[in-house]
Write a protein that holds these residues in place. Structure first.
Motif, PDB file in Angstrom:
ATOM      1  N   ALA A   1     -17.869   7.022 -12.940  1.00  0.00           N
ATOM      2  CA  ALA A   1     -17.723   6.953 -11.481  1.00  0.00           C
ATOM      3  C   ALA A   1     -16.279   6.670 -11.068  1.00  0.00           C
ATOM      4  N   PHE A   2     -15.526   5.993 -11.937  1.00  0.00           N
ATOM      5  CA  PHE A   2     -14.142   5.652 -11.634  1.00  0.00           C
ATOM      6  C   PHE A   2     -13.233   6.211 -12.723  1.00  0.00           C
ATOM      7  N   THR A   3     -12.052   6.649 -12.312  1.00  0.00           N
ATOM      8  CA  THR A   3     -11.082   7.185 -13.259  1.00  0.00           C
ATOM      9  C   THR A   3     -10.499   6.059 -14.112  1.00  0.00           C
ATOM     10  N   GLY A   4      -9.801   6.425 -15.158  1.00  0.00           N
ATOM     11  CA  GLY A   4      -9.121   5.429 -15.978  1.00  0.00           C
ATOM     12  C   GLY A   4      -8.116   4.625 -15.170  1.00  0.00           C
ATOM     13  N   ARG A   5      -7.407   5.295 -14.291  1.00  0.00           N
ATOM     14  CA  ARG A   5      -6.422   4.626 -13.423  1.00  0.00           C
ATOM     15  C   ARG A   5      -7.108   3.621 -12.497  1.00  0.00           C
ATOM     16  N   GLU A   6      -8.219   4.044 -11.903  1.00  0.00           N
ATOM     17  CA  GLU A   6      -8.962   3.139 -11.019  1.00  0.00           C
ATOM     18  C   GLU A   6      -9.523   1.957 -11.795  1.00  0.00           C
ATOM     19  N   ARG A   7     -10.033   2.214 -12.975  1.00  0.00           N
ATOM     20  CA  ARG A   7     -10.584   1.143 -13.809  1.00  0.00           C
ATOM     21  C   ARG A   7      -9.500   0.143 -14.193  1.00  0.00           C
ATOM     22  N   ALA A   8      -8.317   0.642 -14.512  1.00  0.00           N
ATOM     23  CA  ALA A   8      -7.201  -0.251 -14.847  1.00  0.00           C
ATOM     24  C   ALA A   8      -6.821  -1.106 -13.640  1.00  0.00           C
ATOM     25  N   ALA A   9      -6.796  -0.505 -12.457  1.00  0.00           N
ATOM     26  CA  ALA A   9      -6.467  -1.250 -11.241  1.00  0.00           C
ATOM     27  C   ALA A   9      -7.539  -2.286 -10.912  1.00  0.00           C
ATOM     28  N   LEU A  10      -8.799  -1.928 -11.094  1.00  0.00           N
ATOM     29  CA  LEU A  10      -9.880  -2.875 -10.824  1.00  0.00           C
ATOM     30  C   LEU A  10      -9.869  -4.027 -11.823  1.00  0.00           C
ATOM     31  N   ALA A  11      -9.573  -3.728 -13.087  1.00  0.00           N
ATOM     32  CA  ALA A  11      -9.464  -4.797 -14.098  1.00  0.00           C
ATOM     33  C   ALA A  11      -8.315  -5.742 -13.749  1.00  0.00           C
ATOM     34  N   LEU A  12      -7.191  -5.181 -13.341  1.00  0.00           N
ATOM     35  CA  LEU A  12      -6.054  -6.015 -12.953  1.00  0.00           C
ATOM     36  C   LEU A  12      -6.398  -6.834 -11.706  1.00  0.00           C
ATOM     37  N   THR A  13      -7.100  -6.237 -10.781  1.00  0.00           N
ATOM     38  CA  THR A  13      -7.532  -6.965  -9.581  1.00  0.00           C
ATOM     39  C   THR A  13      -8.362  -8.177  -9.965  1.00  0.00           C
ATOM     40  N   GLU A  14      -9.300  -7.991 -10.862  1.00  0.00           N
ATOM     41  CA  GLU A  14     -10.136  -9.111 -11.296  1.00  0.00           C
ATOM     42  C   GLU A  14      -9.315 -10.177 -12.003  1.00  0.00           C
ATOM     43  N   ALA A  15      -8.407  -9.755 -12.880  1.00  0.00           N
ATOM     44  CA  ALA A  15      -7.610 -10.712 -13.635  1.00  0.00           C
ATOM     45  C   ALA A  15      -6.692 -11.527 -12.725  1.00  0.00           C
ATOM     46  N   VAL A  16      -6.057 -10.874 -11.759  1.00  0.00           N
ATOM     47  CA  VAL A  16      -5.154 -11.577 -10.847  1.00  0.00           C
ATOM     48  C   VAL A  16      -5.952 -12.457  -9.884  1.00  0.00           C
ATOM     49  N   THR A  17      -7.102 -11.995  -9.446  1.00  0.00           N
ATOM     50  CA  THR A  17      -7.911 -12.733  -8.484  1.00  0.00           C
ATOM     51  C   THR A  17      -8.541 -13.972  -9.103  1.00  0.00           C
ATOM     52  N   VAL A  18      -9.076 -13.841 -10.289  1.00  0.00           N
ATOM     53  CA  VAL A  18      -9.829 -14.934 -10.895  1.00  0.00           C
ATOM     54  C   VAL A  18      -8.949 -15.857 -11.732  1.00  0.00           C
TER      55      VAL A  18
ATOM     56  N   LYS B   1       0.825  -1.215   0.000  1.00  0.00           N
ATOM     57  CA  LYS B   1       0.000   0.000   0.000  1.00  0.00           C
ATOM     58  C   LYS B   1       0.857   1.262   0.000  1.00  0.00           C
ATOM     59  N   ARG B   2       1.913   1.261   0.819  1.00  0.00           N
ATOM     60  CA  ARG B   2       2.818   2.427   0.840  1.00  0.00           C
ATOM     61  C   ARG B   2       3.435   2.644  -0.535  1.00  0.00           C
ATOM     62  N   GLY B   3       3.902   1.593  -1.146  1.00  0.00           N
ATOM     63  CA  GLY B   3       4.549   1.690  -2.451  1.00  0.00           C
ATOM     64  C   GLY B   3       3.602   2.108  -3.555  1.00  0.00           C
ATOM     65  N   LEU B   4       2.340   1.745  -3.416  1.00  0.00           N
ATOM     66  CA  LEU B   4       1.334   2.166  -4.385  1.00  0.00           C
ATOM     67  C   LEU B   4       1.092   3.665  -4.241  1.00  0.00           C
ATOM     68  N   GLY B   5       1.140   4.165  -3.024  1.00  0.00           N
ATOM     69  CA  GLY B   5       1.039   5.597  -2.779  1.00  0.00           C
ATOM     70  C   GLY B   5      -0.348   6.188  -2.936  1.00  0.00           C
ATOM     71  N   ASP B   6      -1.372   5.369  -2.947  1.00  0.00           N
ATOM     72  CA  ASP B   6      -2.741   5.854  -3.113  1.00  0.00           C
ATOM     73  C   ASP B   6      -3.656   5.014  -2.225  1.00  0.00           C
ATOM     74  N   PRO B   7      -3.821   5.396  -0.954  1.00  0.00           N
ATOM     75  CA  PRO B   7      -4.617   4.595  -0.023  1.00  0.00           C
ATOM     76  C   PRO B   7      -6.057   4.372  -0.476  1.00  0.00           C
TER      77      PRO B   7
ATOM     78  N   PHE C   1       0.390   3.241 -14.281  1.00  0.00           N
ATOM     79  CA  PHE C   1       1.241   3.071 -13.111  1.00  0.00           C
ATOM     80  C   PHE C   1       2.690   2.940 -13.547  1.00  0.00           C
ATOM     81  N   THR C   2       3.587   3.480 -12.740  1.00  0.00           N
ATOM     82  CA  THR C   2       5.006   3.247 -12.996  1.00  0.00           C
ATOM     83  C   THR C   2       5.284   1.759 -12.757  1.00  0.00           C
ATOM     84  N   GLU C   3       6.454   1.331 -13.165  1.00  0.00           N
ATOM     85  CA  GLU C   3       6.819  -0.069 -12.957  1.00  0.00           C
ATOM     86  C   GLU C   3       6.782  -0.426 -11.466  1.00  0.00           C
ATOM     87  N   ALA C   4       7.316   0.452 -10.632  1.00  0.00           N
ATOM     88  CA  ALA C   4       7.326   0.193  -9.188  1.00  0.00           C
ATOM     89  C   ALA C   4       5.902   0.196  -8.624  1.00  0.00           C
TER      90      ALA C   4
END
Length: 152
Positions: free
Chosen positions: A81-98, A26-32, A116-119
């Motif tokens: 309702a969600f930004t492009g960045r948030e949508r990308a993170a949510l899509a990745l969340t679904e892909a990694v989770t499922v 979470k710290r490294g992501l920098g967006d709580p 997102f940067t590489e880090a």
């Protein structure tokens, strides 16, 4: 099938290790706020009532609107309702989770890499991995929302 809690406790070293990894991610992501959206979505997908309750509460305390939290499950259909960045993170969340196809699709990863940067991307993936670990522990144990005695 029984719905009661199972008796195993999460060992202290496992608890501390996952908590430390989650905090670092979470710290490294920098967006709580984004981290909480990710935690909510993974917990929805994994049917983890304990983690869902915890992260919805944390998101609200962090200033997230109830309207957006209500729409996390349908983020793709939620318009702006969600930004492009948030949508990308949510899509990745679904892909990694499922992992429906046994891997994260290149398109989903590429979209996240645009936002997102590489880090940050590495920290996001770590955060997703950690919440999936917590979800699996709590779902297997059938930990109820708000339960406080589940680790040793």
């Amino acid at each position: 099938m029984s719905t009661g809690a199972r008796e195993f406790q999460v060992p202290e070293q496992v608890y501390l290790s996952l908590a430390g990894l989650g905090a670092a991610a979470k710290r490294g992501l920098g967006d709580p706020a984004l981290a909480e959206l990710v935690m909510v979505r993974a917990s929805q997908l994994n049917h983890c009532a304990f983690c869902l309750d915890m992260h919805l509460t944390a998101a609200r305390k962090g200033g997230e609107s109830q309207e957006r939290l209500d729409l996390v499950a349908a983020w793709e259909e939620a318009g702006d309702a969600f930004t492009g960045r948030e949508r990308a993170a949510l899509a990745l969340t679904e892909a990694v989770t499922v992992l429906t196809d046994g891997f994260v699709p290149d398109e989903v990863y590429g979209r996240a890499a645009e936002h997102f940067t590489e880090a940050q991307l590495a920290h996001l993936i770590a955060a997703i991995a950690v919440i999936n670990s917590w979800n699996r522990l709590m779902v297997t144990r059938r930990t109820a929302p708000g339960e406080t005695e589940w680790h040793s």
